[in-house]
Design a protein around this motif. Sequence first.
Motif, mmCIF file in Angstrom:
data_model
loop_
_atom_site.group_PDB
_atom_site.id
_atom_site.type_symbol
_atom_site.label_atom_id
_atom_site.label_comp_id
_atom_site.label_asym_id
_atom_site.label_seq_id
_atom_site.Cartn_x
_atom_site.Cartn_y
_atom_site.Cartn_z
ATOM 1 N N LEU A 299 0.876 -1.030 0.040
ATOM 2 C CA LEU A 299 0.014 -0.137 -0.006
ATOM 3 C C LEU A 299 0.695 1.248 -0.067
ATOM 4 N N LYS A 300 2.223 1.214 0.193
ATOM 5 C CA LYS A 300 3.204 2.156 0.154
ATOM 6 C C LYS A 300 3.507 2.473 -1.234
ATOM 7 N N ASP A 301 3.260 1.484 -1.993
ATOM 8 C CA ASP A 301 3.549 1.552 -3.421
ATOM 9 C C ASP A 301 2.573 2.447 -4.241
ATOM 10 N N GLU A 302 3.004 3.700 -4.789
ATOM 11 C CA GLU A 302 1.782 4.370 -5.384
ATOM 12 C C GLU A 302 1.135 3.790 -6.604
ATOM 13 N N LYS A 303 1.823 3.055 -7.401
ATOM 14 C CA LYS A 303 1.350 2.343 -8.558
ATOM 15 C C LYS A 303 0.409 1.431 -8.240
ATOM 16 N N ALA A 304 0.928 0.375 -7.022
ATOM 17 C CA ALA A 304 0.102 -0.690 -6.674
ATOM 18 C C ALA A 304 -1.117 -0.131 -6.122
ATOM 19 N N LEU A 305 -0.805 0.676 -5.333
ATOM 20 C CA LEU A 305 -2.050 1.362 -4.700
ATOM 21 C C LEU A 305 -3.399 1.810 -5.693
ATOM 22 N N GLN A 306 -2.780 2.523 -6.691
ATOM 23 C CA GLN A 306 -3.705 2.712 -7.873
ATOM 24 C C GLN A 306 -4.408 1.642 -8.344
ATOM 25 N N ARG A 307 -3.510 0.558 -8.691
ATOM 26 C CA ARG A 307 -4.039 -0.695 -9.220
ATOM 27 C C ARG A 307 -5.103 -1.058 -8.458
ATOM 28 N N LEU A 308 -4.810 -1.350 -7.054
ATOM 29 C CA LEU A 308 -5.645 -1.783 -6.074
ATOM 30 C C LEU A 308 -6.960 -1.004 -6.007
ATOM 31 N N GLU A 309 -6.670 0.378 -5.977
ATOM 32 C CA GLU A 309 -8.103 0.870 -5.895
ATOM 33 C C GLU A 309 -9.031 0.972 -7.183
ATOM 34 N N THR A 310 -8.320 0.854 -8.152
ATOM 35 C CA THR A 310 -9.311 0.639 -9.545
ATOM 36 C C THR A 310 -9.911 -0.693 -9.590
ATOM 37 N N GLU A 311 -9.308 -1.564 -8.964
ATOM 38 C CA GLU A 311 -9.772 -3.131 -8.949
ATOM 39 C C GLU A 311 -10.868 -3.110 -7.861
ATOM 40 N N ALA A 312 -10.804 -2.486 -6.719
ATOM 41 C CA ALA A 312 -11.672 -2.491 -5.834
ATOM 42 C C ALA A 312 -12.806 -1.705 -6.250
ATOM 43 N N GLU A 313 -12.577 -0.561 -6.977
ATOM 44 C CA GLU A 313 -14.041 0.157 -7.214
ATOM 45 C C GLU A 313 -14.645 -0.729 -8.313
ATOM 46 N N SER A 314 -14.035 -1.401 -9.428
ATOM 47 C CA SER A 314 -14.697 -2.512 -10.380
ATOM 48 C C SER A 314 -15.550 -3.214 -9.573
ATOM 49 N N ASN A 315 -14.927 -3.968 -8.772
ATOM 50 C CA ASN A 315 -15.475 -5.088 -7.984
ATOM 51 C C ASN A 315 -16.793 -4.809 -7.286
ATOM 52 N N LYS A 316 -16.483 -3.313 -6.552
ATOM 53 C CA LYS A 316 -17.801 -2.727 -5.804
ATOM 54 C C LYS A 316 -18.817 -2.513 -7.005
ATOM 55 N N MET A 317 -18.468 -1.860 -8.230
ATOM 56 C CA MET A 317 -19.484 -1.443 -9.006
ATOM 57 C C MET A 317 -20.186 -2.731 -9.670
ATOM 58 N N PHE A 318 -19.646 -3.775 -9.998
ATOM 59 C CA PHE A 318 -20.366 -5.026 -10.325
ATOM 60 C C PHE A 318 -21.025 -5.679 -9.275
ATOM 61 N N ALA A 319 -20.617 -5.648 -8.157
ATOM 62 C CA ALA A 319 -21.607 -6.180 -6.724
ATOM 63 C C ALA A 319 -22.805 -5.338 -6.738
ATOM 64 N N ALA A 320 -22.760 -4.078 -6.894
ATOM 65 C CA ALA A 320 -23.967 -3.120 -6.876
ATOM 66 C C ALA A 320 -24.877 -3.406 -8.106
ATOM 67 N N LEU A 321 -24.068 -3.694 -9.077
ATOM 68 C CA LEU A 321 -25.153 -3.801 -10.420
ATOM 69 C C LEU A 321 -25.649 -5.147 -10.333
ATOM 70 N N PHE A 322 -25.246 -5.968 -9.531
ATOM 71 C CA PHE A 322 -25.689 -7.531 -9.574
ATOM 72 C C PHE A 322 -26.954 -7.371 -8.836
ATOM 73 N N ASP A 323 -26.971 -6.376 -7.449
ATOM 74 C CA ASP A 323 -28.044 -6.211 -6.793
ATOM 75 C C ASP A 323 -29.134 -5.362 -7.274
ATOM 76 N N ALA A 324 -28.659 -4.503 -8.324
ATOM 77 C CA ALA A 324 -29.696 -3.430 -8.747
ATOM 78 C C ALA A 324 -30.567 -4.058 -9.833
ATOM 79 N N VAL A 325 -29.901 -4.997 -10.733
ATOM 80 C CA VAL A 325 -30.741 -5.274 -11.909
ATOM 81 C C VAL A 325 -31.394 -6.435 -11.719
ATOM 82 N N THR A 326 -32.052 -7.174 -12.532
ATOM 83 C CA THR A 326 -32.614 -8.448 -12.630
ATOM 84 C C THR A 326 -31.629 -9.445 -13.219
ATOM 85 N N THR A 327 -31.115 -10.476 -12.384
ATOM 86 C CA THR A 327 -30.158 -11.524 -12.841
ATOM 87 C C THR A 327 -31.111 -12.633 -13.492
#
Length: 454
Positions: free
Chosen positions: A405-433
């Motif tokens: 987490l002290k590595d700026e590039k690694a932190l940025q990658r993790l933040e992007t992945e975490a946001e993507s994961n949460k977006m798809f999880a929220a989308l799964f709950d919001a729509v009809t699967t």
Amino acid sequence: MNVNYEKLDAVRGQIQVTVEENDYAAEVKKQLKEIGKHRPEPGFRAGNVPEGILRKKYGIPVKYDVISKLVGNAVYEYIREHKLHALGQPVPVAEGTTDIEEPVITYTFKIGLAPDLDLKVDKDLHIPYYQIKVSDEMVDERDRLLRRRFGKQEPGEVTDPTAVIKGVLTELNEDGTVKEDGIVVENGIIAPQYFKSPEQAKLFEEKHPGDVVRFNPAATCDANVTEMSSMLNIDKDDVENHKGDFNIEIKEIIVVVPAELNQEYFDMVFGKDQVHNEEEYRKALKDVIAGELKVNSDYRFTLDARHVLTEQVGEIELPDDILISYLENRDGAQAGAQVAEEYDAMKPSLTWQIICDEVIDKLGVKVTEEDVKALAKVRIREQMAQYGMANAPEQLVDQYTENVLKDEKALQRLETEAESNKMFAALFDAVTTDVKEVTPEEFGALFRDAAPEA
């Protein structure tokens, strides 16, 4: 300093920054004084150079640097404060008063804006979700692998596909006779399950102690120098001279006896007192396999979601001219026609990012430090498992997480992945699967048959 913004159309805007002398004069003076401390001039010691001399020699470049930074910060701060959904970077426009020697200077920037999307993410939106069915055969195979993994090695009377064979290796002539002064390995060990050649491995099927088998060590490993050196107990430099056939007189066969289905075995696999009988054991195996397959189903959902949302939005307007200008400014004039090609290639990804930002905004997705830290721990545990540390101590994982987490590039990658994961999880709950149960073969066919773009 004065900052003005004008929206030119749906996807274009313009920011003008007017700078007066009192906005930058103090900083210019400060930097010139700092230069004087370290750069002596003829006839003057460092720190005693008159300001007039410093201003005459360094004034223009210092003023340019100070104003450039001042204006740049003003533009980005305006974008941030007013929450303008800018695409790319602001592009400077060569118009107005930009003479660095003028007391009042106006800079103009064009900015590309993300278009407003008529996007609906609710239960009226249907996205398929393919749930992979766990068959009895899959449970049987997992049971077989685990029971062998936790089994015991014991002497056997006949070889099986995973047997380890011990015996005397003897080098042969081409006619099959024993080679005079050839290699003899008294305590040879081979494992046919690891042979590169299926034909060589087949020679050892259903053999017994006392049997003699003729085989070719070089063919078992594609003549790998390291493997042959180990098998024949010779120097690597000598391997080239011993690529013919050998006999092995089987002295001992070591086989793995699968673990019995008892409480000791259940505890080793699933933890103490988690499973108590064969019925619970098979259900637990099925749940583990289902969890592993869910990762594949979730990934497929992200592809289908992208396809459905992109289809819903359709063709969107983008500030092509501004974005191309940004790429040209970034890459320089030498880029030429490559800029247009690069822009055409990036448009689908840019469109998808705009859609993602809209979904994130509509569903109120927020990424916390804890989300990023938790994801970092998952990735670190996965890496450790690859190196045989499946149950790494929590303290060690925490230590690695802190470093990552002290590595700026690694932190940025993790933040992007975490946001993507949460977006798809929220989308799964919001729509009809629309859940569809499929076999592994049917699931694989989804990727062979005109699958949505990954």
